[in-house]
Design a protein around this motif. Structure first.
Motif, mmCIF file in Angstrom:
data_model
loop_
_atom_site.group_PDB
_atom_site.id
_atom_site.type_symbol
_atom_site.label_atom_id
_atom_site.label_comp_id
_atom_site.label_asym_id
_atom_site.label_seq_id
_atom_site.Cartn_x
_atom_site.Cartn_y
_atom_site.Cartn_z
ATOM 1 N N UNK A 95 0.849 -1.191 0.000
ATOM 2 C CA UNK A 95 0.000 0.000 0.000
ATOM 3 C C UNK A 95 0.885 1.241 0.000
ATOM 4 N N UNK A 96 0.237 2.393 -0.067
ATOM 5 C CA UNK A 96 0.981 3.644 -0.021
ATOM 6 C C UNK A 96 1.411 3.997 1.392
ATOM 7 N N UNK A 97 0.764 3.409 2.376
ATOM 8 C CA UNK A 97 1.136 3.704 3.745
ATOM 9 C C UNK A 97 -0.013 3.545 4.714
ATOM 10 N N UNK A 98 0.115 4.201 5.850
ATOM 11 C CA UNK A 98 -0.793 3.992 6.967
ATOM 12 C C UNK A 98 -2.236 4.352 6.643
ATOM 13 N N UNK A 99 -2.467 5.509 6.030
ATOM 14 C CA UNK A 99 -3.828 5.926 5.718
ATOM 15 C C UNK A 99 -4.482 4.943 4.746
ATOM 16 N N UNK A 100 -3.737 4.519 3.764
ATOM 17 C CA UNK A 100 -4.229 3.531 2.810
ATOM 18 C C UNK A 100 -4.558 2.210 3.510
ATOM 19 N N UNK A 101 -3.731 1.827 4.477
ATOM 20 C CA UNK A 101 -3.977 0.599 5.240
ATOM 21 C C UNK A 101 -5.302 0.670 5.995
ATOM 22 N N UNK A 102 -5.555 1.843 6.587
ATOM 23 C CA UNK A 102 -6.809 2.013 7.320
ATOM 24 C C UNK A 102 -8.008 1.871 6.390
ATOM 25 N N UNK A 156 8.479 17.871 -0.007
ATOM 26 C CA UNK A 156 7.695 16.677 -0.369
ATOM 27 C C UNK A 156 7.139 16.065 0.914
ATOM 28 N N UNK A 157 5.835 15.849 0.926
ATOM 29 C CA UNK A 157 5.190 15.332 2.147
ATOM 30 C C UNK A 157 4.665 13.909 1.964
ATOM 31 N N UNK A 158 5.008 13.243 0.875
ATOM 32 C CA UNK A 158 4.575 11.869 0.679
ATOM 33 C C UNK A 158 3.173 11.769 0.109
ATOM 34 N N UNK A 159 2.784 10.572 -0.241
ATOM 35 C CA UNK A 159 1.486 10.354 -0.873
ATOM 36 C C UNK A 159 0.360 10.474 0.144
ATOM 37 N N UNK A 160 -0.835 10.738 -0.376
ATOM 38 C CA UNK A 160 -1.996 10.871 0.509
ATOM 39 C C UNK A 160 -2.262 9.581 1.268
ATOM 40 N N UNK A 161 -1.950 8.454 0.642
ATOM 41 C CA UNK A 161 -2.199 7.169 1.294
ATOM 42 C C UNK A 161 -1.295 6.899 2.471
ATOM 43 N N UNK A 162 -0.187 7.652 2.596
ATOM 44 C CA UNK A 162 0.730 7.435 3.708
ATOM 45 C C UNK A 162 0.249 8.087 4.996
ATOM 46 N N UNK A 163 -0.647 9.053 4.878
ATOM 47 C CA UNK A 163 -1.127 9.751 6.068
ATOM 48 C C UNK A 163 -0.232 10.894 6.493
ATOM 49 N N UNK A 181 4.746 18.863 -2.576
ATOM 50 C CA UNK A 181 4.610 17.786 -3.563
ATOM 51 C C UNK A 181 4.305 16.496 -2.821
ATOM 52 N N UNK A 182 3.719 15.525 -3.534
ATOM 53 C CA UNK A 182 3.318 14.258 -2.908
ATOM 54 C C UNK A 182 3.883 13.075 -3.695
ATOM 55 N N UNK A 183 5.198 13.051 -3.809
ATOM 56 C CA UNK A 183 5.870 11.951 -4.491
ATOM 57 C C UNK A 183 6.097 10.803 -3.511
ATOM 58 N N UNK A 184 6.228 9.606 -4.073
ATOM 59 C CA UNK A 184 6.609 8.470 -3.226
ATOM 60 C C UNK A 184 8.064 8.621 -2.800
ATOM 61 N N UNK A 185 8.514 7.789 -1.865
ATOM 62 C CA UNK A 185 9.824 7.983 -1.237
ATOM 63 C C UNK A 185 10.973 7.962 -2.234
#
Length: 478
Positions: free
Chosen positions: A93-100, A169-176, A198-202
């Motif tokens: 997943x993209x991260x924590x928010x996506x996991x939720x 860069x603050x990461x993707x929306x799915x990361x939270x 920006x919201x790029x992946x790591x």
């Protein structure tokens, strides 16, 4: 030779009688206790169907981006549960928010979720549960030294208010992380519009950051992340110090003030060169409430081995714990973290230990219910064995009654008694009931003797005339 032959015949007879008795005893025991056994089996099957003690063979764990700390922990959980024949499917997943979101939609059974990732709804409180807090994930805000010098006329950042005008860069929306970073900006009276976000992946973000296309990058990750360890040792890159981390921790309940100790990354190179104050979010292992209890138990137990070691921000056995989770911790997590392993799990295979643990209460209730009923089995068995003998007494009594009639057919009665004697000779009962069988044989013989006496007395009565016959009511008419 004759004695030896007789002995062998006796032994053969005894063996045959023993086998016949054994077969009849088993039959009587089955008939007597069979209904009780059927009821018990039916209740156990019904309880098994209702409780579903055996867990599913596959389960889905939502992790995170490739090469992230979440992905690494997912591999460890997959290996741990694989030893118990449970297949763990890892959902990237993209991260924590996506996991939720995956948990809410039922696309994952368990997932790693950071505190503060999103506002938990009442529905979340009803449908999700925690298996304990696993580890701390600091907010890593890396920035370029040359960008700080160019934008702020100083090589170091000392406050988030200095980020105005920066490319971050603050990461993707799915990361939270964007949600969390916006809360930090708001606390410092900054608007997201004052920065170029920006919201790029790591990985792409790190490439742009090292190429100078970004001034700073923010992500939340465990220190085991290879990206974190690489950036901490990259020349020209600094980690922002949050000297107000205690104040942040008081303002946001999901944040914990932590300190990255001097030299923890590399003692010889003294990296970092000083203690760094950071903010950390607590990551928990969340599960859907309808996930099988045995699966929750296995994951909670595996977390003891995976997350109990000392780390950059905690001492050994500080994690997992039941104190730092936003959601209530499930009973399986509480037992696994705060109590010793159940005895059955120490000595039995997992599937059997789980069956015993899930079924013991049902078996206890069943035992309490069946014990009183089992008391009817011995009397019922005794009745069945004795009925082999006693059922013939009714016929014997009828024959005796017929024998007392004046016009009885003594020849027919004799034949009936002899037939009855032959049938009784074939009856087999346990030795403890042999006295009743021999008593029946004696009574048949006694009635036969009585018939013989009446038969012998009949001619004498006939010669005495009608008067004598009238004086003897039971004698047949001349």
């Amino acid at each position: 030779m004759g004695d030896r032959s007789t002995t062998m015949r006796h032994k053969a007879y005894q063996l045959r009688q023993t086998l016949i008795t054994l077969v009849l005893n088993i039959r009587d025991a089955l008939v007597s206790g069979g209904p009780l056994v059927i009821i018990a089996v039916a209740l156990i099957v019904a309880a098994y169907w209702w409780l579903k003690p055996n867990p599913p063979s596959e389960v889905t764990l939502a992790t995170g981006p490739a090469q992230s700390a979440y992905a690494g922990f997912g591999d460890q959980y997959r290996s741990a549960l694989g030893s118990n024949k449970i297949k763990v499917n890892l959902e990237a997943s993209e991260g924590s928010f996506n996991n939720l979101q995956l948990l809410r939609e039922g696309k994952a059974d368990l997932a790693f979720v950071q505190g503060g990732t999103a506002s938990l709804t009442d529905e979340d409180l009803e449908s999700l549960t925690s298996l304990g807090a696993l580890f701390l994930e600091p907010v890593w805000l890396f920035y370029r030294t040359d960008a700080a010098q160019r934008l702020n006329k100083r090589p170091q950042l000392t406050s988030m208010t200095q980020l105005a005008g920066w490319r971050v860069n603050v990461g993707t929306a799915g990361s939270g992380v964007p949600t969390l970073f916006n809360q930090l900006l708001e606390a410092n009276h900054l608007s997201p519009k004052q920065l170029t976000l920006s919201q790029l992946t790591e990985t792409p973000a790190t490439v742009d950051f090292l190429a100078g296309k970004l001034d700073a990058m923010v992500f939340v990750s465990a220190p085991e992340s290879l990206m974190v360890q690489m950036l901490l040792q990259t020349p020209g890159v600094q980690l922002m110090d949050f000297p107000q981390n205690e104040a942040y921790g008081r303002k946001f309940k999901f944040l914990t003030p932590v300190t990255l100790p001097r030299g923890i990354v590399d003692l010889a190179a003294n990296v970092p060169p000083r203690n760094v104050h950071l903010l950390a979010s607590t990551t928990s292992l969340l599960a859907r409430d309808d996930t099988h209890p045995a699966i929750k138990q296995l994951f909670a137990q595996a977390s003891q081995n995976i997350h109990s070691n000392a780390g950059w921000f905690n001492r050994a056995r500080d994690f997992p714990n039941t104190k730092s989770s936003e959601l209530p911790v499930a009973q399986e997590g509480v037992r696994a973290i705060n109590e010793p392993s159940p005895w059955q799990q120490r000595y039995l295979p997992f599937w059997l230990a789980n069956l015993v643990e899930r079924m013991w209460l049902v078996l206890g209730v069943l035992l309490a219910f069946m014990l009183p009923l089992s008391r009817i089995v011995p009397p019922l068995y005794q009745f069945r064995v004795r009925s082999r003998v006693f059922k013939w007494y009714g016929r014997l009594r009828a024959v005796e009654h017929e024998m007392e009639q004046p016009d009885s057919d003594r020849a027919g009665i004799r034949a009936e008694l002899e037939e009855l004697s032959r049938k009784v000779e074939k009856i087999t009962v346990p030795l403890s009931y042999a006295d009743e069988l021999y008593a029946l044989r004696s009574h048949i013989h006694w009635v036969l003797q009585k018939l013989n006496m009446q038969t012998q007395a009949a001619p004498a009565q006939a010669s005495q005339g009608p008067a004598s016959a009238a004086e003897t009511p039971n004698a047949p008419a001349a």
